[in-house]
Write a protein that holds these residues in place. Structure first.
Motif, PDB file in Angstrom:
ATOM      1  N   LEU A 118       0.803  -1.050  -0.037  1.00 18.55           N
ATOM      2  CA  LEU A 118       0.198   0.108   0.068  1.00 18.55           C
ATOM      3  C   LEU A 118       0.656   1.132   0.033  1.00 18.55           C
ATOM      4  CD1 LEU A 118      -2.792  -0.955   2.353  1.00 18.55           C
ATOM      5  CD2 LEU A 118      -3.194  -1.001   0.055  1.00 18.55           C
ATOM      6  N   ASP A 119       2.026   1.362   0.759  1.00 17.56           N
ATOM      7  CA  ASP A 119       2.889   2.318   1.086  1.00 17.56           C
ATOM      8  C   ASP A 119       3.522   2.663  -0.510  1.00 17.56           C
ATOM      9  OD1 ASP A 119       1.935   2.832   3.331  1.00 17.56           O
ATOM     10  OD2 ASP A 119       3.956   2.118   4.441  1.00 17.56           O
ATOM     11  N   GLU A 120       4.050   1.525  -1.179  1.00 19.57           N
ATOM     12  CA  GLU A 120       4.757   1.592  -2.404  1.00 19.57           C
ATOM     13  C   GLU A 120       3.690   2.317  -3.412  1.00 19.57           C
ATOM     14  OE1 GLU A 120       5.960  -2.267  -3.207  1.00 19.57           O
ATOM     15  OE2 GLU A 120       7.891  -2.050  -1.887  1.00 19.57           O
ATOM     16  N   GLN A 121       2.411   1.768  -3.321  1.00 19.24           N
ATOM     17  CA  GLN A 121       1.369   2.302  -4.225  1.00 19.24           C
ATOM     18  C   GLN A 121       1.160   3.721  -3.955  1.00 19.24           C
ATOM     19  OE1 GLN A 121       0.775   0.774  -7.288  1.00 19.24           O
ATOM     20  NE2 GLN A 121       2.531  -0.626  -6.617  1.00 19.24           N
ATOM     21  N   ARG A 122       1.498   4.342  -2.847  1.00 21.91           N
ATOM     22  CA  ARG A 122       1.110   5.590  -2.289  1.00 21.91           C
ATOM     23  C   ARG A 122      -0.663   5.577  -2.271  1.00 21.91           C
ATOM     24  NH1 ARG A 122       5.703   8.933  -2.879  1.00 21.91           N
ATOM     25  NH2 ARG A 122       7.160   8.154  -4.434  1.00 21.91           N
ATOM     26  N   VAL A 123      -1.042   4.618  -1.615  1.00 23.49           N
ATOM     27  CA  VAL A 123      -2.546   4.571  -1.425  1.00 23.49           C
ATOM     28  C   VAL A 123      -2.895   5.070   0.028  1.00 23.49           C
ATOM     29  CG1 VAL A 123      -4.533   2.866  -0.973  1.00 23.49           C
ATOM     30  CG2 VAL A 123      -2.909   2.628  -2.748  1.00 23.49           C
ATOM     31  N   ASN A 124      -3.919   5.982  -0.049  1.00 22.73           N
ATOM     32  CA  ASN A 124      -4.352   6.405   1.142  1.00 22.73           C
ATOM     33  C   ASN A 124      -5.256   5.321   1.875  1.00 22.73           C
ATOM     34  OD1 ASN A 124      -3.183   9.063   1.002  1.00 22.73           O
ATOM     35  ND2 ASN A 124      -4.844   9.809  -0.355  1.00 22.73           N
ATOM     36  N   TYR A 125      -4.783   5.165   3.205  1.00 23.98           N
ATOM     37  CA  TYR A 125      -5.588   4.090   3.680  1.00 23.98           C
ATOM     38  C   TYR A 125      -5.493   4.576   5.455  1.00 23.98           C
ATOM     39  CZ  TYR A 125      -1.133   1.890   5.144  1.00 23.98           C
ATOM     40  OH  TYR A 125       0.213   1.715   5.476  1.00 23.98           O
ATOM     41  N   GLN A 126      -6.481   3.933   6.088  1.00 25.37           N
ATOM     42  CA  GLN A 126      -6.589   4.062   7.615  1.00 25.37           C
ATOM     43  C   GLN A 126      -6.413   2.862   8.231  1.00 25.37           C
ATOM     44  OE1 GLN A 126     -10.088   6.702   8.124  1.00 25.37           O
ATOM     45  NE2 GLN A 126      -9.053   7.663   9.502  1.00 25.37           N
ATOM     46  N   LEU A 127      -5.810   2.586   9.364  1.00 27.92           N
ATOM     47  CA  LEU A 127      -5.867   1.358  10.116  1.00 27.92           C
ATOM     48  C   LEU A 127      -6.454   1.829  11.267  1.00 27.92           C
ATOM     49  CD1 LEU A 127      -4.434  -1.509  10.042  1.00 27.92           C
ATOM     50  CD2 LEU A 127      -2.782  -0.609  11.448  1.00 27.92           C
ATOM     51  N   LEU A 128      -7.720   0.944  11.665  1.00 27.74           N
ATOM     52  CA  LEU A 128      -8.592   1.406  12.543  1.00 27.74           C
ATOM     53  C   LEU A 128      -8.682   0.213  13.538  1.00 27.74           C
ATOM     54  CD1 LEU A 128     -11.448   2.513  10.247  1.00 27.74           C
ATOM     55  CD2 LEU A 128      -9.851   3.686  11.609  1.00 27.74           C
ATOM     56  N   PRO A 129      -8.423   0.165  14.800  1.00 28.73           N
ATOM     57  CA  PRO A 129      -8.501  -0.823  15.848  1.00 28.73           C
ATOM     58  C   PRO A 129      -9.933  -1.153  16.300  1.00 28.73           C
ATOM     59  CG  PRO A 129      -7.773   1.163  16.979  1.00 28.73           C
ATOM     60  CD  PRO A 129      -7.866   1.423  15.514  1.00 28.73           C
ATOM     61  N   HIS A 130     -10.235  -2.275  16.784  1.00 29.18           N
ATOM     62  CA  HIS A 130     -11.477  -2.555  17.329  1.00 29.18           C
ATOM     63  C   HIS A 130     -11.198  -4.035  18.373  1.00 29.18           C
ATOM     64  CE1 HIS A 130     -11.763  -6.416  14.911  1.00 29.18           C
ATOM     65  NE2 HIS A 130     -11.328  -5.565  13.758  1.00 29.18           N
ATOM     66  N   ARG A 131     -12.213  -4.102  19.116  1.00 25.47           N
ATOM     67  CA  ARG A 131     -12.156  -5.136  20.100  1.00 25.47           C
ATOM     68  C   ARG A 131     -11.903  -6.618  19.223  1.00 25.47           C
ATOM     69  NH1 ARG A 131     -16.535  -7.847  19.636  1.00 25.47           N
ATOM     70  NH2 ARG A 131     -18.529  -6.793  19.445  1.00 25.47           N
ATOM     71  N   GLU A 132     -11.385  -7.557  19.803  1.00 19.98           N
ATOM     72  CA  GLU A 132     -11.025  -8.966  19.042  1.00 19.98           C
ATOM     73  C   GLU A 132     -12.346  -9.341  18.680  1.00 19.98           C
ATOM     74  OE1 GLU A 132      -7.921 -12.366  19.942  1.00 19.98           O
ATOM     75  OE2 GLU A 132      -9.541 -12.168  21.247  1.00 19.98           O
ATOM     76  N   ALA A 133     -12.218  -9.845  17.255  1.00 21.72           N
ATOM     77  CA  ALA A 133     -13.660 -10.477  16.737  1.00 21.72           C
ATOM     78  C   ALA A 133     -13.469 -11.424  15.656  1.00 21.72           C
ATOM     79  CB  ALA A 133     -14.291  -9.249  16.095  1.00 21.72           C
ATOM     80  N   PHE A 134     -13.860 -12.382  15.538  1.00 21.73           N
ATOM     81  CA  PHE A 134     -13.473 -13.441  14.205  1.00 21.73           C
ATOM     82  C   PHE A 134     -14.436 -13.437  13.408  1.00 21.73           C
ATOM     83  CE2 PHE A 134     -11.799 -14.307  18.589  1.00 21.73           C
ATOM     84  CZ  PHE A 134     -10.328 -14.555  18.210  1.00 21.73           C
ATOM     85  N   THR A 135     -15.657 -13.476  13.371  1.00 20.11           N
ATOM     86  CA  THR A 135     -16.529 -13.588  12.233  1.00 20.11           C
ATOM     87  C   THR A 135     -16.658 -11.822  11.373  1.00 20.11           C
ATOM     88  OG1 THR A 135     -18.628 -13.057  13.361  1.00 20.11           O
ATOM     89  CG2 THR A 135     -17.895 -15.385  13.361  1.00 20.11           C
ATOM     90  N   ALA A 136     -16.820 -12.377  10.332  1.00 18.88           N
ATOM     91  CA  ALA A 136     -16.847 -10.865   9.599  1.00 18.88           C
ATOM     92  C   ALA A 136     -17.898 -10.169  10.069  1.00 18.88           C
ATOM     93  CB  ALA A 136     -17.301 -11.308   8.195  1.00 18.88           C
TER      94      ALA A 136
END
Length: 164
Positions: free
Chosen positions: A11-29
């Protein structure tokens, strides 16, 4: 485990804007969508399908959808499709927590199929390779980077109800 190094670097090499968003641990979609406060239809879940015993491919669907293996088989011209086991997924995605792979099968030498009902005009959210973070990015960037094959591969909740 945080965002996989493979995906972060790409993603960084492709210069894409993205956000990493934390959440409580979860397993199913659906749990991930709820924990990250994202509408289920905007959370892309990645499934791995085994074809004819040894080849694998990735199918990306909105979180509430179930895969229609028969429709995918018609698209692929095969009837021998099954979901990959947890062991197979762990082997294919060694840098991800089991079942939390991002929908970038191309980074793992897998063709990627995306369902037509995944919203294409807005942001897309997906697992970051772990069970406690999602990535948010524009769908056009996702499509440009992954170049998935689009089709209709999901069973919607209404289609799976037997009481109608």
């Amino acid at each position: 485990m945080a965002l996989t190094e493979r995906l972060r670097r790409f993603l960084d090499e492709q210069r894409v804007n993205y956000q990493l968003l934390p959440h409580r641990e979860a397993f199913t979609a659906q749990e991930v969508a709820q924990a990250s406060h994202v509408p289920g239809r905007e959370l892309a879940k990645a499934l791995v399908v085994r074809e004819d015993g040894a080849r694998y491919l990735m199918v990306v669907l909105p979180a509430p959808c179930r895969i229609d293996l028969a429709a995918l088989g018609r698209e692929r011209g095969t009837r021998k499709l099954s979901l990959a086991s947890e062991g197979e997924i762990a082997e294919l995605f060694p840098d991800c927590e089991t079942g939390a792979m991002p929908p970038f099968g191309n980074l793992y030498n897998l063709p990627v199929y995306v369902d037509a009902c995944l919203p294409r005009s807005a942001d897309v959210f997906f697992r970051a390779g772990n069970h406690h973070e999602v990535v948010r990015m524009g769908y056009p960037d996702f499509e440009r980077l992954v170049q998935p094959i689009a089709g209709e591969f999901c069973l919607h909740a209404r289609e799976t109800r037997k009481d109608e």
